[in-house]
Design a protein around this motif. Structure first.
Motif, PDB file in Angstrom:
ATOM      1  N   ILE A 292      11.090  39.071  52.394  1.00 52.61           N
ATOM      2  CA  ILE A 292      11.860  37.916  51.900  1.00 52.61           C
ATOM      3  C   ILE A 292      12.616  37.266  53.049  1.00 52.61           C
ATOM      4  N   SER A 293      13.248  38.082  53.915  1.00 54.20           N
ATOM      5  CA  SER A 293      14.072  37.539  54.999  1.00 54.20           C
ATOM      6  C   SER A 293      13.225  36.786  56.015  1.00 54.20           C
ATOM      7  N   LYS A 294      11.970  37.195  56.187  1.00 58.75           N
ATOM      8  CA  LYS A 294      11.099  36.513  57.150  1.00 58.75           C
ATOM      9  C   LYS A 294      10.853  35.077  56.734  1.00 58.75           C
ATOM     10  N   ALA A 295      10.837  34.851  55.407  1.00 57.81           N
ATOM     11  CA  ALA A 295      10.637  33.493  54.907  1.00 57.81           C
ATOM     12  C   ALA A 295      11.906  32.666  54.966  1.00 57.81           C
ATOM     13  N   VAL A 296      13.055  33.328  55.205  1.00 61.45           N
ATOM     14  CA  VAL A 296      14.325  32.589  55.242  1.00 61.45           C
ATOM     15  C   VAL A 296      14.614  32.116  56.655  1.00 61.45           C
ATOM     16  N   SER A 297      14.771  33.049  57.592  1.00 68.84           N
ATOM     17  CA  SER A 297      15.033  32.672  58.985  1.00 68.84           C
ATOM     18  C   SER A 297      14.844  33.891  59.870  1.00 68.84           C
ATOM     19  N   ALA A 298      14.750  33.622  61.163  1.00 64.29           N
ATOM     20  CA  ALA A 298      14.576  34.715  62.124  1.00 64.29           C
ATOM     21  C   ALA A 298      15.826  35.584  62.201  1.00 64.29           C
ATOM     22  N   ASP A 299      16.981  34.946  62.090  1.00 61.51           N
ATOM     23  CA  ASP A 299      18.232  35.717  62.139  1.00 61.51           C
ATOM     24  C   ASP A 299      18.307  36.703  60.975  1.00 61.51           C
ATOM     25  N   MET A 300      17.909  36.237  59.799  1.00 60.43           N
ATOM     26  CA  MET A 300      17.940  37.126  58.640  1.00 60.43           C
ATOM     27  C   MET A 300      16.955  38.285  58.825  1.00 60.43           C
ATOM     28  N   PHE A 301      15.779  37.961  59.371  1.00 58.14           N
ATOM     29  CA  PHE A 301      14.770  39.001  59.590  1.00 58.14           C
ATOM     30  C   PHE A 301      15.287  40.052  60.573  1.00 58.14           C
ATOM     31  N   ASN A 302      15.939  39.603  61.633  1.00 58.79           N
ATOM     32  CA  ASN A 302      16.458  40.542  62.630  1.00 58.79           C
ATOM     33  C   ASN A 302      17.558  41.425  62.034  1.00 58.79           C
ATOM     34  N   SER A 303      18.416  40.838  61.213  1.00 63.38           N
ATOM     35  CA  SER A 303      19.500  41.637  60.636  1.00 63.38           C
ATOM     36  C   SER A 303      18.962  42.670  59.661  1.00 63.38           C
ATOM     37  N   VAL A 304      17.887  42.327  58.920  1.00 63.93           N
ATOM     38  CA  VAL A 304      17.280  43.297  58.022  1.00 63.93           C
ATOM     39  C   VAL A 304      16.594  44.405  58.809  1.00 63.93           C
ATOM     40  N   ASN A 305      16.060  44.062  59.976  1.00 62.69           N
ATOM     41  CA  ASN A 305      15.475  45.093  60.839  1.00 62.69           C
ATOM     42  C   ASN A 305      16.522  46.132  61.245  1.00 62.69           C
ATOM     43  N   VAL A 306      17.737  45.681  61.466  1.00 63.23           N
ATOM     44  CA  VAL A 306      18.825  46.602  61.809  1.00 63.23           C
ATOM     45  C   VAL A 306      19.077  47.555  60.645  1.00 63.23           C
ATOM     46  N   VAL A 307      19.043  47.017  59.426  1.00 62.00           N
ATOM     47  CA  VAL A 307      19.228  47.862  58.247  1.00 62.00           C
ATOM     48  C   VAL A 307      18.115  48.894  58.161  1.00 62.00           C
ATOM     49  N   GLN A 308      16.876  48.475  58.443  1.00 67.10           N
ATOM     50  CA  GLN A 308      15.751  49.406  58.390  1.00 67.10           C
ATOM     51  C   GLN A 308      15.912  50.519  59.425  1.00 67.10           C
ATOM     52  N   GLU A 309      16.368  50.156  60.619  1.00 66.17           N
ATOM     53  CA  GLU A 309      16.571  51.168  61.654  1.00 66.17           C
ATOM     54  C   GLU A 309      17.645  52.168  61.226  1.00 66.17           C
ATOM     55  N   THR A 310      18.671  51.680  60.562  1.00 66.36           N
ATOM     56  CA  THR A 310      19.721  52.580  60.069  1.00 66.36           C
ATOM     57  C   THR A 310      19.132  53.579  59.078  1.00 66.36           C
ATOM     58  N   ILE A 311      18.290  53.081  58.187  1.00 65.37           N
ATOM     59  CA  ILE A 311      17.674  53.969  57.195  1.00 65.37           C
ATOM     60  C   ILE A 311      16.770  54.984  57.881  1.00 65.37           C
ATOM     61  N   GLN A 312      15.953  54.523  58.844  1.00 66.08           N
ATOM     62  CA  GLN A 312      15.023  55.421  59.528  1.00 66.08           C
ATOM     63  C   GLN A 312      15.775  56.532  60.254  1.00 66.08           C
ATOM     64  N   HIS A 313      16.858  56.160  60.930  1.00 62.79           N
ATOM     65  CA  HIS A 313      17.622  57.160  61.678  1.00 62.79           C
ATOM     66  C   HIS A 313      18.224  58.196  60.729  1.00 62.79           C
ATOM     67  N   ALA A 314      18.837  57.746  59.635  1.00 62.91           N
ATOM     68  CA  ALA A 314      19.454  58.675  58.686  1.00 62.91           C
ATOM     69  C   ALA A 314      18.397  59.552  58.019  1.00 62.91           C
ATOM     70  N   LEU A 315      17.234  58.950  57.699  1.00 64.40           N
ATOM     71  CA  LEU A 315      16.177  59.713  57.041  1.00 64.40           C
ATOM     72  C   LEU A 315      15.609  60.779  57.971  1.00 64.40           C
ATOM     73  N   ALA A 316      15.404  60.420  59.222  1.00 59.59           N
ATOM     74  CA  ALA A 316      14.856  61.390  60.174  1.00 59.59           C
ATOM     75  C   ALA A 316      15.811  62.562  60.374  1.00 59.59           C
ATOM     76  N   LYS A 317      17.093  62.270  60.475  1.00 64.91           N
ATOM     77  CA  LYS A 317      18.080  63.336  60.652  1.00 64.91           C
ATOM     78  C   LYS A 317      18.141  64.230  59.422  1.00 64.91           C
ATOM     79  N   ALA A 318      18.086  63.623  58.228  1.00 67.01           N
ATOM     80  CA  ALA A 318      18.136  64.420  57.009  1.00 67.01           C
ATOM     81  C   ALA A 318      16.908  65.317  56.890  1.00 67.01           C
ATOM     82  N   GLU A 319      15.741  64.780  57.204  1.00 66.52           N
ATOM     83  CA  GLU A 319      14.521  65.589  57.113  1.00 66.52           C
ATOM     84  C   GLU A 319      14.550  66.737  58.123  1.00 66.52           C
TER      85      GLU A 319
END
Length: 781
Positions: A292-319
């Motif tokens: 959805i963010s990719k269709a809005v703007s590049a800034d939105m897409f980049n900020s959502v990427n940061v959220v994804q990285e946060t999830i990946q880091h927390a998930l990897a540590k938990a696993e």
């Protein structure tokens, strides 16, 4: 850089065209009233016309800080015009065509001869300006977020007010931006943004992850509702696609955010397996958010990427932690309890739209209409006063009768010991004792007496020191000067002060003896005085209990249950009367017949009044039904209460309580007596302290005066002694000189004759004259 979390929406104002209000309304006033009323209203209409010009110019440009107040004032003026001058295409009405452009399709314009269309457009712009103010707040700080949240709620309140008060009064066809679909959508959008501010404020305040998860979930739900509205068949082609994409992105983003916070909450509870399940689901959902963010703007897409990285880091540590430490089975996400949203915002109604704030067009109402309105007001006052009196009398009657029957006190006494078990006089006495502090108050007075006594003793000791110092100094002087020291002895002059000190010490000794007796009484009765409270007294009261064996056909439990049920019914009736009173006041407050009165001929006023006053009949009928039902219930309560008092022997219980309270009365009496003694002692020590301080001041003054006199006398005696010594020495020297020079030799102190060898030169005439004047005759030999 803007992020998907930080971006919010503000609304643009509707644009308008110039409209002449003044001339058509002045024409209506001249034709309907008179030239005088028209002249009186001309200045007010000029002010309103200028106000609309200012509002129009502001609406066509960027939002200004003062625009909100200008729009509010113009809306109040429109309300004042609405109540006095009908504006429509009908013959005889003011012909004013209001023109406004669509807020979201600026090329579309609508014209209506309807003041409600003008008011609706002004309310829309007012809500838009407030939304822009909320957008302009510094939402990186707690105060800025709080202010923005308040403004978004106020903007929602204005859209709600527009929907409830003006939207249904517009002419058809309505412009789409003032339709119910758009207005409701914008209200929901403002509320979602307010909730989002609450979430960000909670993040800054470092709230727990469980709280943040609930706030994020509620934000998601609210944006989902906004998104569904944008996708509706009417609004989907109306709004630009970016509006719907924004709401869809926000809903998806806060859905993911609620899962992130839920995962952190599970981690805090050491539920690593649940954290893994939640973060895995969050990672899946963030993929849709990225799309959805990719269709809005590049800034939105980049900020959502940061959220994804946060999830990946927390998930990897938990696993990793689970694989090496916890070794827990990861449940499917469907087994995880869903997060419940927490709604912390509400619509804030506009508070500055009351037309009574604007004192315009006061002279336009005709005298006949004013008198007729006063007559109707008197009718309403009379009707409402009668109904309010009925409600008040019914409430007072129920309260007095229940008091006479000792209800519900006797029923409450069945469940627990209540203050109703105590005689009224005992309750009042205990409340008075508790009010002054009880035992602590007595101890406080005793401590204050001790402090005062200590102060008095110190002052008396200081008096004695002053007198002793004076006596010591006097003795030293008598030893030094012997019989030449003739001031009165300290024992004589200080005797009055010593007598006072002796008298005060005697009084203190007597008071001390009395204090010991008071202290002993307080110590002996300390436990009893500590129990002079209502709670402690209730423990000494007998319980009201059901009879061991019922000799009559009535079941005590059924009697009590029936009585309780009837009392609850009376409470319900009382609550209903409170609602009726509020409804009556609200009905009277909204009863504004001025527009219809001014549109009705004087011959039809009575018929109008009769029709309008009927609106109060429904309230009157409800009151009468309430009073009738209460009377029936009171009769049932009286009957049941007589049976209850007989079965439970309430009179015997009262007598037992009165007997049990005898000891409490004696303790309270002893408390009062001791309090009187302590108060009397406190007054004695306060008075003694003042008198002793005065005595101390007198002793100090006495000592100071004696010291000054003593120093003066010592100096005088020493000076005389020195003078006698000097005269004695002079006589001895003179005798020695005469013996050494013979009987005829001139005194050695005489100077040589003028002109003799060794004589000084003569002084100048002026100096010689001064010497001659200053010198006296030579002392005889």
């Amino acid at each position: 850089m803007p992020t998907a979390h930080s971006v919010m929406l503000g609304l643009h104002c509707k644009r308008t065209e110039a409209v002449d209000l003044k001339a058509p309304i002045l024409g209506y006033i001249r034709s309907t009233y008179s030239d005088r009323e028209a002249d009186d209203a001309a200045d007010d209409l000029g002010s309103v016309q200028q106000l609309r010009t200012d509002v129009s110019a502001a609406a066509n440009g960027p939002a200004q800080p003062a625009m909100r107040e200008s729009l509010s004032r113009y809306f109040r003026c429109l309300t004042a015009i609405e109540n006095r001058f009908p504006i429509s295409k009908e013959k005889g009405h003011a012909q004013v065509a209001f023109v406004w452009y669509d807020a979201f399709s600026p090329k579309k314009k609508t014209s209506q001869n309807n003041i409600h269309f003008e008011k609706a457009a002004v309310l829309f712009n007012l809500a838009a300006v407030v939304s822009q103010q909320g957008l302009a707040c510094d939402r990186t700080t707690g105060d800025g977020l709080k202010q923005a949240c308040q403004l978004f709620q106020e903007s929602a309140g204005m859209f709600s007010y527009l929907k409830d008060n003006e939207m249904n009064k517009l002419d058809a066809p309505q412009p789409l931006d003032l339709s119910s679909e758009v207005v409701v959508l914008l209200e929901k959008l403002m509320m979602a943004q307010a909730q989002e501010c609450v979430f960000h404020k909670a993040v800054l305040d470092k709230k727990t992850p469980s709280v943040l998860a609930r706030l994020a979930r509620q934000t998601c739900l609210m944006y989902e509702e906004v998104d569904r509205a944008f996708q509706g068949p009417t609004l989907a082609p109306y709004f630009d696609k970016s509006w719907g994409a924004h709401a869809q992105l926000k809903a998806s983003l806060y859905d993911v955010e609620s899962l992130i916070q839920l995962g952190r909450s599970m981690k805090a509870e050491d539920k690593i397996n649940v954290e893994i399940a939640v973060l895995t689901e969050a990672f899946k959902r963030v993929q849709a958010t990225k799309k959805i963010s990719k269709a809005v703007s590049a800034d939105m897409f980049n900020s959502v990427n940061v959220v994804q990285e946060t999830i990946q880091h927390a998930l990897a540590k938990a696993e990793k932690d689970n694989a090496t430490v916890y070794l827990m089975r990861v449940p499917p996400f469907s087994d995880v309890p869903p997060v419940q949203g927490a709604l912390l915002v509400k619509v804030v109604p506009p508070s500055n739209l009351d037309a009574s704030q604007e004192g315009i067009f006061a002279s336009v109402i005709p005298e006949s209409s004013a008198k007729a309105l006063s007559k109707y007001t008197d009718m309403v006052d009379s009707v409402t006063r009668q109904m309010l009196d009925k409600l008040a009398n019914a409430t007072d009657n129920a309260r007095i009768r229940l008091k006479e029957w000792e209800l519900p006190d006797t029923l409450e006494a069945l469940d627990a010991r209540t203050s109703s078990a105590l005689p009224d006089a005992v309750v009042r006495e205990l409340e008075d004792i508790q009010g002054i502090g009880g035992l602590a108050h007595l101890k406080g007075i005793l401590a204050e007496i001790g402090e005062l006594r200590h102060g008095v003793e110190n002052d008396l000791f200081a008096c004695q020191q002053v007198l002793d110092t004076d006596a010591t100094a006097d003795a030293e002087c008598r030893a030094a000067f012997a019989d030449k020291w003739r001031p009165p002895a300290p024992a004589t002059v200080a005797k009055p002060y010593w007598d006072k000190i002796s008298m005060f010490r005697s009084s203190l000794q007597k008071a001390s003896d009395s204090d010991q007796g008071v202290i002993k009484r307080l110590t002996d009765n300390e436990g009893a005085f500590a129990n002079l409270t209502i709670d402690a007294a209730l423990l000494q009261m007998p319980r009201l209990q059901a009879p061991m064996v019922s000799t009559g056909p009535e079941d005590p439990a059924v009697v009590v249950a029936t009585l309780r049920r009837n009392l609850d019914t009376l409470q319900t009736f009382a609550a209903e009367r409170g609602g009726m009173e509020e409804a009556l006041k609200e009905l009277k407050k909204k009863d504004n017949i001025l527009p219809r009165l001014m549109a009705t001929s004087p011959q039809g006023h009575d018929a109008l009044f009769a029709a309008e006053i009927k609106k109060y009949d429904s309230v009157s009928d409800d009151i009468n039904r309430n009073l009738t039902a209460q009377d029936e219930t009171l009769a049932a309560v009286e009957r049941d209460n007589k049976l209850f008092r007989t079965l439970f022997d309430v009179s015997g219980w009262r007598s037992a309580c009165d007997s049990a309270a005898a000891g409490i009365r004696e303790q309270a009496k002893a408390f009062r007596e001791l309090l009187d003694h302590l108060s009397e002692g406190l007054r004695f020590y306060i008075g003694t302290s003042e008198v002793v301080k005065k005595c101390l001041q007198e002793c100090q003054d006495f000592g100071f005066t004696r010291n000054v006199q003593r120093e003066e006398l010592k100096q005088d005696l020493e000076r005389r002694a020195q003078q006698d010594e000097s005269e004695k020495l002079a006589r001895q020297m003179a005798a020695v000189s005469m013996h050494s020079q013979g009987p005829n030799a001139p005194p050695a102190a005489y100077p040589p004759a003028p002109g003799a060898p060794g004589a000084p030169p003569p002084p100048p005439p002026q100096q010689a004259q001064m010497q001659h004047q200053g010198s006296g005759p030579a002392p005889p030999n």
